[in-house]
Design a protein around this motif. Sequence first.
Motif, PDB file in Angstrom:
ATOM      1  N   ILE A 279       0.805  -1.209   0.000  1.00 12.30           N
ATOM      2  CA  ILE A 279       0.000   0.000   0.000  1.00 12.30           C
ATOM      3  C   ILE A 279       0.850   1.276   0.000  1.00 12.30           C
ATOM      4  CG2 ILE A 279      -0.345   0.586   2.452  1.00 12.30           C
ATOM      5  CD1 ILE A 279      -3.337  -0.233   0.765  1.00 12.30           C
ATOM      6  N   VAL A 280       1.931   1.275   0.766  1.00  7.52           N
ATOM      7  CA  VAL A 280       2.697   2.512   0.899  1.00  7.52           C
ATOM      8  C   VAL A 280       3.297   2.955  -0.440  1.00  7.52           C
ATOM      9  CG1 VAL A 280       4.642   3.627   2.047  1.00  7.52           C
ATOM     10  CG2 VAL A 280       3.101   2.192   3.351  1.00  7.52           C
ATOM     11  N   PRO A 281       3.927   2.032  -1.192  1.00  5.91           N
ATOM     12  CA  PRO A 281       4.452   2.483  -2.483  1.00  5.91           C
ATOM     13  C   PRO A 281       3.353   2.999  -3.428  1.00  5.91           C
ATOM     14  CG  PRO A 281       5.395   0.380  -1.891  1.00  5.91           C
ATOM     15  CD  PRO A 281       4.305   0.653  -0.915  1.00  5.91           C
ATOM     16  N   HIS A 282       2.176   2.377  -3.372  1.00  5.31           N
ATOM     17  CA  HIS A 282       1.067   2.863  -4.193  1.00  5.31           C
ATOM     18  C   HIS A 282       0.713   4.300  -3.829  1.00  5.31           C
ATOM     19  CE1 HIS A 282      -0.668  -0.230  -6.789  1.00  5.31           C
ATOM     20  NE2 HIS A 282      -0.071  -1.073  -5.978  1.00  5.31           N
ATOM     21  N   LEU A 283       0.583   4.500  -2.512  1.00  3.42           N
ATOM     22  CA  LEU A 283       0.216   5.827  -2.006  1.00  3.42           C
ATOM     23  C   LEU A 283       1.250   6.863  -2.431  1.00  3.42           C
ATOM     24  CD1 LEU A 283      -1.474   7.645  -0.057  1.00  3.42           C
ATOM     25  CD2 LEU A 283       0.093   6.943   1.734  1.00  3.42           C
ATOM     26  N   THR A 284       2.522   6.522  -2.225  1.00  2.00           N
ATOM     27  CA  THR A 284       3.542   7.518  -2.531  1.00  2.00           C
ATOM     28  C   THR A 284       3.640   7.742  -4.039  1.00  2.00           C
ATOM     29  OG1 THR A 284       5.207   5.797  -2.461  1.00  2.00           O
ATOM     30  CG2 THR A 284       4.933   7.086  -0.492  1.00  2.00           C
ATOM     31  N   ARG A 285       3.458   6.684  -4.815  1.00  2.00           N
ATOM     32  CA  ARG A 285       3.504   6.866  -6.264  1.00  2.00           C
ATOM     33  C   ARG A 285       2.404   7.819  -6.702  1.00  2.00           C
ATOM     34  NH1 ARG A 285       2.755   1.938  -7.757  1.00  2.00           N
ATOM     35  NH2 ARG A 285       4.823   1.287  -7.159  1.00  2.00           N
ATOM     36  N   TYR A 286       1.268   7.701  -6.020  1.00  2.00           N
ATOM     37  CA  TYR A 286       0.140   8.559  -6.338  1.00  2.00           C
ATOM     38  C   TYR A 286       0.475  10.017  -6.024  1.00  2.00           C
ATOM     39  CZ  TYR A 286      -4.624  10.357  -6.092  1.00  2.00           C
ATOM     40  OH  TYR A 286      -5.762  11.085  -6.286  1.00  2.00           O
ATOM     41  N   ILE A 287       1.221  10.234  -4.957  1.00  2.00           N
ATOM     42  CA  ILE A 287       1.526  11.607  -4.558  1.00  2.00           C
ATOM     43  C   ILE A 287       2.703  12.175  -5.351  1.00  2.00           C
ATOM     44  CG2 ILE A 287       2.298  13.077  -2.648  1.00  2.00           C
ATOM     45  CD1 ILE A 287       0.897  11.140  -0.758  1.00  2.00           C
ATOM     46  N   VAL A 288       3.788  11.404  -5.451  1.00  2.00           N
ATOM     47  CA  VAL A 288       5.020  12.009  -5.965  1.00  2.00           C
ATOM     48  C   VAL A 288       5.313  11.680  -7.420  1.00  2.00           C
ATOM     49  CG1 VAL A 288       5.987  11.877  -3.654  1.00  2.00           C
ATOM     50  CG2 VAL A 288       6.609  10.147  -5.328  1.00  2.00           C
ATOM     51  N   GLY A 289       4.488  10.839  -8.040  1.00  2.00           N
ATOM     52  CA  GLY A 289       4.757  10.504  -9.431  1.00  2.00           C
ATOM     53  C   GLY A 289       5.624   9.270  -9.559  1.00  2.00           C
ATOM     54  N   HIS A 290       6.289   9.127 -10.691  1.00  2.00           N
ATOM     55  CA  HIS A 290       6.881   7.840 -11.017  1.00  2.00           C
ATOM     56  C   HIS A 290       8.402   7.778 -10.858  1.00  2.00           C
ATOM     57  CE1 HIS A 290       3.237   5.993 -13.028  1.00  2.00           C
ATOM     58  NE2 HIS A 290       2.846   7.118 -12.481  1.00  2.00           N
ATOM     59  N   ASP A 291       8.972   8.768 -10.222  1.00  2.00           N
ATOM     60  CA  ASP A 291      10.410   8.742 -10.016  1.00  2.00           C
ATOM     61  C   ASP A 291      10.709   7.982  -8.738  1.00  2.00           C
ATOM     62  OD1 ASP A 291      13.062   9.206  -9.467  1.00  2.00           O
ATOM     63  OD2 ASP A 291      13.026  11.223 -10.334  1.00  2.00           O
ATOM     64  N   TYR A 292      11.443   6.863  -8.888  1.00  2.00           N
ATOM     65  CA  TYR A 292      11.641   6.005  -7.726  1.00  2.00           C
ATOM     66  C   TYR A 292      12.563   6.615  -6.678  1.00  2.00           C
ATOM     67  CZ  TYR A 292       8.663   2.211  -8.972  1.00  2.00           C
ATOM     68  OH  TYR A 292       7.535   1.477  -9.219  1.00  2.00           O
ATOM     69  N   ARG A 293      13.335   7.632  -7.022  1.00  2.00           N
ATOM     70  CA  ARG A 293      14.107   8.305  -5.986  1.00  2.00           C
ATOM     71  C   ARG A 293      13.169   8.880  -4.930  1.00  2.00           C
ATOM     72  NH1 ARG A 293      17.964  11.869  -9.723  1.00  2.00           N
ATOM     73  NH2 ARG A 293      16.076  11.776 -10.953  1.00  2.00           N
ATOM     74  N   TRP A 294      12.070   9.474  -5.402  1.00  2.00           N
ATOM     75  CA  TRP A 294      11.097  10.028  -4.462  1.00  2.00           C
ATOM     76  C   TRP A 294      10.209   8.937  -3.880  1.00  2.00           C
ATOM     77  CZ3 TRP A 294      12.678  14.306  -2.806  1.00  2.00           C
ATOM     78  CH2 TRP A 294      13.314  15.230  -3.652  1.00  2.00           C
ATOM     79  N   ILE A 295       9.838   7.995  -4.701  1.00  2.00           N
ATOM     80  CA  ILE A 295       8.952   6.931  -4.200  1.00  2.00           C
ATOM     81  C   ILE A 295       9.617   6.200  -3.041  1.00  2.00           C
ATOM     82  CG2 ILE A 295       7.852   4.724  -4.750  1.00  2.00           C
ATOM     83  CD1 ILE A 295       7.429   5.709  -7.574  1.00  2.00           C
ATOM     84  N   ILE A 296      10.888   5.867  -3.223  1.00  2.00           N
ATOM     85  CA  ILE A 296      11.556   5.092  -2.178  1.00  2.00           C
ATOM     86  C   ILE A 296      11.778   5.914  -0.923  1.00  2.00           C
ATOM     87  CG2 ILE A 296      13.767   3.989  -1.593  1.00  2.00           C
ATOM     88  CD1 ILE A 296      13.746   2.744  -4.348  1.00  2.00           C
ATOM     89  N   SER A 297      12.206   7.179  -1.091  1.00  2.00           N
ATOM     90  CA  SER A 297      12.448   7.946   0.138  1.00  2.00           C
ATOM     91  C   SER A 297      11.138   8.233   0.871  1.00  2.00           C
ATOM     92  CB  SER A 297      13.238   9.220  -0.149  1.00  2.00           C
ATOM     93  OG  SER A 297      12.763   9.848  -1.299  1.00  2.00           O
ATOM     94  N   CYS A 298      10.064   8.494   0.116  1.00  2.00           N
ATOM     95  CA  CYS A 298       8.781   8.722   0.791  1.00  2.00           C
ATOM     96  C   CYS A 298       8.241   7.428   1.401  1.00  2.00           C
ATOM     97  CB  CYS A 298       7.750   9.294  -0.181  1.00  2.00           C
ATOM     98  SG  CYS A 298       7.982  11.036  -0.495  1.00  2.00           S
ATOM     99  N   SER A 299       8.447   6.298   0.698  1.00  2.00           N
ATOM    100  CA  SER A 299       7.993   5.015   1.246  1.00  2.00           C
ATOM    101  C   SER A 299       8.666   4.741   2.575  1.00  2.00           C
ATOM    102  CB  SER A 299       8.300   3.878   0.270  1.00  2.00           C
ATOM    103  OG  SER A 299       7.523   3.996  -0.878  1.00  2.00           O
ATOM    104  N   LEU A 300       9.936   5.099   2.642  1.00  2.00           N
ATOM    105  CA  LEU A 300      10.709   4.889   3.861  1.00  2.00           C
ATOM    106  C   LEU A 300      10.031   5.577   5.042  1.00  2.00           C
ATOM    107  CD1 LEU A 300      14.540   5.117   3.526  1.00  2.00           C
ATOM    108  CD2 LEU A 300      13.471   5.529   5.703  1.00  2.00           C
ATOM    109  N   VAL A 301       9.662   6.842   4.833  1.00  2.00           N
ATOM    110  CA  VAL A 301       9.066   7.619   5.920  1.00  2.00           C
ATOM    111  C   VAL A 301       7.640   7.155   6.215  1.00  2.00           C
ATOM    112  CG1 VAL A 301       8.305   9.908   6.599  1.00  2.00           C
ATOM    113  CG2 VAL A 301      10.493   9.612   5.428  1.00  2.00           C
TER     114      VAL A 301
END
Lengths: 348, 344
Positions: A279-301
């Motif tokens: 769920i978390v990666p889905h949520l963050t992808r929805y917020i930050v778009g498709h760049d995994y640099r942001w997806i991963i750092s946001c998923s972490l938090v």
Amino acid sequence: MAMSAEGLEKLQELQRRSYPIRAIVALIIGIIGLMFAIGLSISFGAADISLGMVWQAVFNFSSELTEHQIIREIRLPRVLGAALVGSAFAVAGAIMQGMTRNPLADSGLLGLNAGAAFMLAICFAFFPGLPYMYLIMWSFAGAGLGVVIVYGIGSLSKGGLTPMRLVLAGAAVSALLGALGEGIALHYRIGQDLAFWYAGGVSGTKWSHLQILSPWLLAAMIGALILSRSITLLSLGEEIAIGLGQRTGVIKIWGMIIVLILAGAAVSVVGAVGFVGLIVPHLTRYIVGHDYRWIISCSLVYGALLVVLADFIARNINAPYEAPIGALIAFIGVPFFLYLARKGGKEL
Amino acid sequence: MNNRFLTANQQKMKRKNFIILGTLVVLILITFVISMNTGVIKLTPLEVIRTLFGQGDAQQQLILFEFRLPRIVIAVLVGMGLAVSGAVLQGISRNALADPGILGINAGAGLAVMLFISFFPSTKAAPVYLLPVLAFIGSGLTAIIIYTLSYKRHEGITPMRLILTGVAVAAGISSAMIVLTLRLTPENYQFVATWLAGSIWGSNWRFVLSLLPWLIVLLPFVYAKSRVLNILNLGEITAVGLGASIEKERRWLLAASVGLAGASVSVSGGIGFVGLVAPHLARQLVGAKHQFLLPASALLGGLLVLLADTIGRSILEPSEIPAGIVVAVLGAPYFLYLLARLKE
């Protein structure tokens, strides 16, 4: 270089669909939220402790005060354990989803959970009374076994490791290891003990566990961040990634190792809490778009935030009894996931 | 131009497929004989045949007609139901991973059983024959929930959304089950866990009768829709172009698939792997045309579960291993072998 042209086009498309400013804001909000949640989680409980006391206990510890002792020895390791586990699941999920280009990829799918459960069943059946520390180690080894089989079969196959093949192999290995574990559990009548272990959550986390797990987890998370750019490119498709000069084989192997460490350690601590990684990666992808640099750092938090909150609720909803944390996360996760599924479920 | 060549080729394929189907039937019969010959009291093939024609002694008759035969029949029927259910789901969702387990149908049945056991804590006092009914209601309700949640006006149901919703609902149900699990007494837990692991526990003719009508109605219905399934398999756009009213067909097929799985699961518990592996094997053997794929899946499913139940009964005598576990242990490695050998 037609491939490269197409790759560049995809890359530009990707840049249009990633939102760095939103990501930074989300990251800051997430970190503040996490801090707040950690404070809250430490101060509430069987013995209520003020936030000021929490601050003192962490930064100005005095061993005479019982509150300080409770905070130091019970609540702090527990909340840190929850945060670590949450981050680990979420980041592992994000990497798997990016690498396999499969929105359903999570640790359950790659045979991790089934492998851990299988190994635990063996431990409970043949070596009853094994200390917690060894159980964690074996469950970790089991998770590794699951991944190695899945990954091995995927890469032994003709035509290599396609996302579809990975997922199918994961389903089959999960079924196999799951069935073996279940058979052992039924035969030796230890099913309910295993269920208790799996529902146990982070309540038993001690400093000694954190000491062993955290260096691995931190290293793996740093690795994930380093790898994140390559994962973005890989998520565009294998050929495009190669066209853009990526060595996809190396990336995949590193990605797998990182996933194994993250998810394996997390599963061994809290059991099969599948929804965080989904769920978390889905949520963050929805917020930050498709760049995994942001997806991963946001998923972490946000993974950390989710599990800390879930653990907090699990402890307090029906005190002094604890609700199973996996069930609780599912109660939050299922409706959210359903909402995502309705929105399309094809954003990868 | 090469029309005649094509038909000759097709004829050859057809003959090959009929031979494969025949071989599967023979294999089921052989397993049946082996199955009769295992257990605490063994019946040799000759004794089985004699007893079948009313020539056996009272004890042999009792064993054959009251214990072994119903169980064997149930195993085959359950396998058929689950396998065809999986084949249909894979057809309508165009997703090779679809099976009743993934769509939460097993979980729904499991939750219903779990609730039942929680409300009637003593399994001995409770009317156990109610379990299949409850399991069926559970799986049916789950299917309706999944369908409603994944339905969108103007768009209908997309395969992806269906699977995603199924996974989510199944996960939700599983967590509810974990909560209930922890409250069960150890004996009840053992009962529920054995049931969930897929053991053929309802081994008398009553359960055959409760399962058979579903298969008699639904299997021919699904078979009659083979052509529709073939078209759906081609993909949405082609299917619309060919004039199939997709949504309606899909809804009927989905309902049939749920009916098959629900009825099977209610008697056997969660035998999860059949719906995934049998259609895959069938596709390897007879190709993707549903006219052959469906019967081949059914036979393979029946064979697989019967074989699994026979092995599960005899391997650790006198204690039994649930067929669902044996199915997974047998099916998974073969499936992995196929996967490794196959080109994409």
